[in-house]
Design a protein around this motif. Structure first.
Motif, PDB file in Angstrom:
ATOM      1  N   ASP A  91     -14.468 -24.524  -1.384  1.00  0.00           N
ATOM      2  CA  ASP A  91     -14.190 -23.320  -0.606  1.00  0.00           C
ATOM      3  C   ASP A  91     -14.480 -22.064  -1.418  1.00  0.00           C
ATOM      4  N   MET A  92     -15.009 -21.070  -0.738  1.00  0.00           N
ATOM      5  CA  MET A  92     -15.407 -19.824  -1.381  1.00  0.00           C
ATOM      6  C   MET A  92     -14.231 -18.858  -1.552  1.00  0.00           C
ATOM      7  N   PRO A  93     -14.361 -17.898  -2.475  1.00  0.00           N
ATOM      8  CA  PRO A  93     -13.208 -17.071  -2.850  1.00  0.00           C
ATOM      9  C   PRO A  93     -12.960 -15.842  -2.001  1.00  0.00           C
ATOM     10  N   PRO A  97      -5.586 -12.822   0.337  1.00  0.00           N
ATOM     11  CA  PRO A  97      -6.301 -12.144  -0.754  1.00  0.00           C
ATOM     12  C   PRO A  97      -7.440 -12.997  -1.299  1.00  0.00           C
ATOM     13  N   ALA A  98      -8.361 -12.340  -1.984  1.00  0.00           N
ATOM     14  CA  ALA A  98      -9.481 -13.048  -2.595  1.00  0.00           C
ATOM     15  C   ALA A  98      -8.989 -13.903  -3.758  1.00  0.00           C
ATOM     16  N   THR A  99      -9.740 -14.938  -4.054  1.00  0.00           N
ATOM     17  CA  THR A  99      -9.389 -15.846  -5.152  1.00  0.00           C
ATOM     18  C   THR A  99      -9.901 -15.252  -6.463  1.00  0.00           C
ATOM     19  N   LEU A 100      -9.194 -14.242  -6.913  1.00  0.00           N
ATOM     20  CA  LEU A 100      -9.568 -13.509  -8.125  1.00  0.00           C
ATOM     21  C   LEU A 100      -8.553 -13.671  -9.244  1.00  0.00           C
ATOM     22  N   THR A 101      -7.472 -14.397  -8.969  1.00  0.00           N
ATOM     23  CA  THR A 101      -6.416 -14.609  -9.957  1.00  0.00           C
ATOM     24  C   THR A 101      -6.049 -16.080  -9.988  1.00  0.00           C
ATOM     25  N   LEU A 102      -5.426 -16.493 -11.066  1.00  0.00           N
ATOM     26  CA  LEU A 102      -4.980 -17.888 -11.159  1.00  0.00           C
ATOM     27  C   LEU A 102      -3.893 -18.182 -10.138  1.00  0.00           C
ATOM     28  N   ALA A 103      -3.085 -17.179  -9.817  1.00  0.00           N
ATOM     29  CA  ALA A 103      -2.042 -17.374  -8.804  1.00  0.00           C
ATOM     30  C   ALA A 103      -2.662 -17.630  -7.434  1.00  0.00           C
ATOM     31  N   TYR A 120     -11.129 -31.684  -1.679  1.00  0.00           N
ATOM     32  CA  TYR A 120     -11.289 -30.239  -1.778  1.00  0.00           C
ATOM     33  C   TYR A 120     -11.401 -29.743  -3.226  1.00  0.00           C
ATOM     34  N   GLY A 121     -12.140 -28.652  -3.363  1.00  0.00           N
ATOM     35  CA  GLY A 121     -12.231 -27.910  -4.608  1.00  0.00           C
ATOM     36  C   GLY A 121     -12.445 -26.442  -4.276  1.00  0.00           C
ATOM     37  N   PHE A 122     -12.371 -25.586  -5.300  1.00  0.00           N
ATOM     38  CA  PHE A 122     -12.412 -24.142  -5.049  1.00  0.00           C
ATOM     39  C   PHE A 122     -13.273 -23.418  -6.065  1.00  0.00           C
ATOM     40  N   HIS A 123     -14.038 -22.458  -5.552  1.00  0.00           N
ATOM     41  CA  HIS A 123     -14.773 -21.541  -6.412  1.00  0.00           C
ATOM     42  C   HIS A 123     -13.902 -20.322  -6.698  1.00  0.00           C
ATOM     43  N   PHE A 124     -14.022 -19.804  -7.892  1.00  0.00           N
ATOM     44  CA  PHE A 124     -13.280 -18.623  -8.329  1.00  0.00           C
ATOM     45  C   PHE A 124     -14.165 -17.399  -8.135  1.00  0.00           C
ATOM     46  N   GLY A 125     -13.555 -16.272  -7.765  1.00  0.00           N
ATOM     47  CA  GLY A 125     -14.317 -15.070  -7.476  1.00  0.00           C
ATOM     48  C   GLY A 125     -14.445 -14.130  -8.660  1.00  0.00           C
ATOM     49  N   VAL A 126     -15.413 -13.245  -8.558  1.00  0.00           N
ATOM     50  CA  VAL A 126     -15.653 -12.221  -9.572  1.00  0.00           C
ATOM     51  C   VAL A 126     -15.563 -10.850  -8.914  1.00  0.00           C
ATOM     52  N   SER A 127     -14.864  -9.939  -9.572  1.00  0.00           N
ATOM     53  CA  SER A 127     -14.829  -8.543  -9.152  1.00  0.00           C
ATOM     54  C   SER A 127     -15.172  -7.694 -10.369  1.00  0.00           C
ATOM     55  N   ASN A 128     -15.113  -6.408 -10.192  1.00  0.00           N
ATOM     56  CA  ASN A 128     -15.424  -5.519 -11.313  1.00  0.00           C
ATOM     57  C   ASN A 128     -14.299  -5.436 -12.337  1.00  0.00           C
ATOM     58  N   ASP A 129     -13.134  -6.044 -12.027  1.00  0.00           N
ATOM     59  CA  ASP A 129     -12.013  -5.880 -12.959  1.00  0.00           C
ATOM     60  C   ASP A 129     -11.290  -7.178 -13.301  1.00  0.00           C
ATOM     61  N   ASN A 130     -11.929  -8.340 -13.114  1.00  0.00           N
ATOM     62  CA  ASN A 130     -11.243  -9.577 -13.506  1.00  0.00           C
ATOM     63  C   ASN A 130     -12.060 -10.426 -14.470  1.00  0.00           C
ATOM     64  N   LEU A 131     -12.983  -9.802 -15.218  1.00  0.00           N
ATOM     65  CA  LEU A 131     -13.852 -10.581 -16.098  1.00  0.00           C
ATOM     66  C   LEU A 131     -13.100 -11.264 -17.223  1.00  0.00           C
ATOM     67  N   VAL A 145     -17.850 -20.480 -10.398  1.00  0.00           N
ATOM     68  CA  VAL A 145     -17.511 -19.060 -10.306  1.00  0.00           C
ATOM     69  C   VAL A 145     -18.555 -18.405  -9.418  1.00  0.00           C
ATOM     70  N   LYS A 146     -18.071 -17.665  -8.418  1.00  0.00           N
ATOM     71  CA  LYS A 146     -18.973 -17.086  -7.405  1.00  0.00           C
ATOM     72  C   LYS A 146     -19.084 -15.571  -7.608  1.00  0.00           C
TER      73      LYS A 146
END
Length: 445
Positions: A91-93, A97-103, A120-131, A145-146
């Motif tokens: 599943d995509m992030p 809320p978006a999947t941008l945190t471990l929580a 099931y499995g999950f992709h983790f998202g990227v934003s400008n502030d979670n690198l 990581v998407k």
């Protein structure tokens, strides 16, 4: 778990077709033989005249949970998936809320454990502030990581060159990229609005989100991956031009791979007058020449896997004028039957389809003991029944929450008669058995 004995099937596995029986016990394939007469099972299935395939592993879905229960959930979409021959999904992030945190990742895992009938499995998202979080990820905890290197939702568009360079340099696992060049798209939108205002037709979609926008972004992603040695997987290719960016050699020899999605193989821009916003998706379905080039590339090693990019929206949303209608199609329930049309038309050998929907996906994401018909592997299985006269899609209920499909006017020459997930029969003779849940996918990196 119950044991299941499948008799008289035509197995398709690792480039071969052969007749055999297959025995499942305790969730695993325990025996494959030309005839199994010395074993008893709790359930026997006579598969005379059926293909037996490893279940499709879909590397890209948007099941809309959390955040959009009117569009879908792990409950609704996983049930549609197994009806379509998909036994595992990633599943995509871009949820709410978006999947941008471990929580947020842990929350998704909790939700699926009690609601998904598919693995099931999950992709983790990227934003400008979670690198920092991305760089510290355990590669075994996520499918990938998407990064959206193009137009997206919320704060998940990443187009700052400095952030992208750091991401490509530090990402600890496979990086999946959605590639469209946003400035090009914005300029195209402005030109169409100048001429048509808010009455832009859906047929403009592949001209707005055009081949140039795709190539500019995907070529940049490939260049960055080569510079930093990134393990890159480019999602949903749509153009003939982009294919030249990817090498025609075995998966094990590549660090840059590519996916194609089933709707880009089955539709082209001639379908917009009839289907309109129903096939509006990002990146756009493009020309017949692009479609044919993608089909041809599947016969080589240039395209590695086939996914769905299942992305449901409500019927009411899709009836809005083109500029306001959201992008995305519900596809999982008809994934394998639709793709098997390419086999029926002799565009793809059945063994190639199995490789691109099962074998290579398991290899690409380092999923152990799945994706193949092998003794000792998890029993993720699909029985396919030929229907020479075709089955009208409209005669079957749509299990996705959105309750519509872009294939409603079509007839398919194969149907999924049985789906087995981790040894449990979840779909058989058009009936769903959801008494047991799927399992979390493992990623051995």
């Amino acid at each position: 778990m119950n044991s299941v004995l499948i008799r008289n099937a035509r197995l398709v596995n690792e480039g071969r077709e052969f007749d055999a029986d297959l025995l499942v016990s305790n969730g695993r394939i325990v025996k494959i033989a030309s005839s199994i007469n010395d074993e008893k099972a709790d359930q026997e299935i006579d598969a005379e005249g059926h293909w037996l395939l490893p279940g499709m592993i879909d590397d890209q879905v948007h099941f809309r949970e959390p955040g959009a229960p009117d569009k879908g959930s792990f409950y609704s979409e996983s049930r549609a998936a197994v009806a379509g021959g998909i036994t595992s999904f990633m599943d995509m992030p871009n949820t709410l809320p978006a999947t941008l945190t471990l929580a947020a990742l842990a929350d998704k895992k909790r939700r699926t454990a009690t609601s998904s009938v598919a693995n099931y499995g999950f992709h983790f998202g990227v934003s400008n502030d979670n690198l920092d979080t991305v760089a510290a990820l355990n590669p075994c905890e996520v499918a990938g990581v998407k990064v959206f290197m193009g137009a997206s939702t919320g704060n998940m568009l990443v187009d700052d060159p400095r952030i992208l360079e750091r991401l490509f340099a530090e990402v600890p696992t496979i990086l999946l990229a959605h590639c469209e060049h946003t400035p090009s798209i914005d300029a195209n939108v402005a030109r169409w609005r100048d001429r048509h205002g808010e009455s832009i037709p859906p047929s403009a979609h592949p001209l707005i989100r055009d081949a140039e926008a795709c190539f500019r972004s995907s070529s940049m992603a490939v260049a960055l991956a080569k510079t930093f040695g990134t393990r890159l997987h480019v999602l949903h290719l749509t153009t003939a031009r982009e294919l030249a960016l990817f090498e025609d050699k075995p998966l094990a020899q590549k660090r840059i791979t590519a996916e194609v999605c089933l709707h880009h193989l089955l539709f082209d821009d001639r379908d917009y007058p009839l289907l309109g916003n129903l096939i509006k998706c990002n990146p756009a379905i493009k020309t017949q020449a692009d479609r044919d080039a993608l089909r041809q590339a599947l016969l080589s090693n240039r395209l590695d896997v086939i996914g769905s990019d299942h992305a449901p929206h409500t019927w009411a949303e899709k009836q809005r004028p083109y500029p306001q209608a959201p992008s995305g199609l519900p596809l999982v329930q008809h994934a394998l039957p639709a793709l098997l049309e390419l086999v029926a038309d002799k565009v793809l050998p059945i063994a190639t389809l199995v490789a691109k929907t099962s074998h290579r996906v398991a290899d690409l994401f380092a999923i152990p003991d799945r994706g193949y018909l092998r003794e000792g592997y998890w029993a993720d299985l699909v029985l396919i029944k030929p229907e020479p006269g075709g089955v009208a899609v409209s005669t079957q209920p749509v299990l996705s929450q959105c309750a519509w499909t872009p294939f409603a006017r079509q007839r398919f020459r194969h149907r999924v008669s049985t789906t087995i997930v981790s040894g449990h029969v979840v779909w058989h003779d058009q009936r769903l058995n959801d008494s047991l849940m799927g399992l979390p996918l493992r990623f051995m990196r």
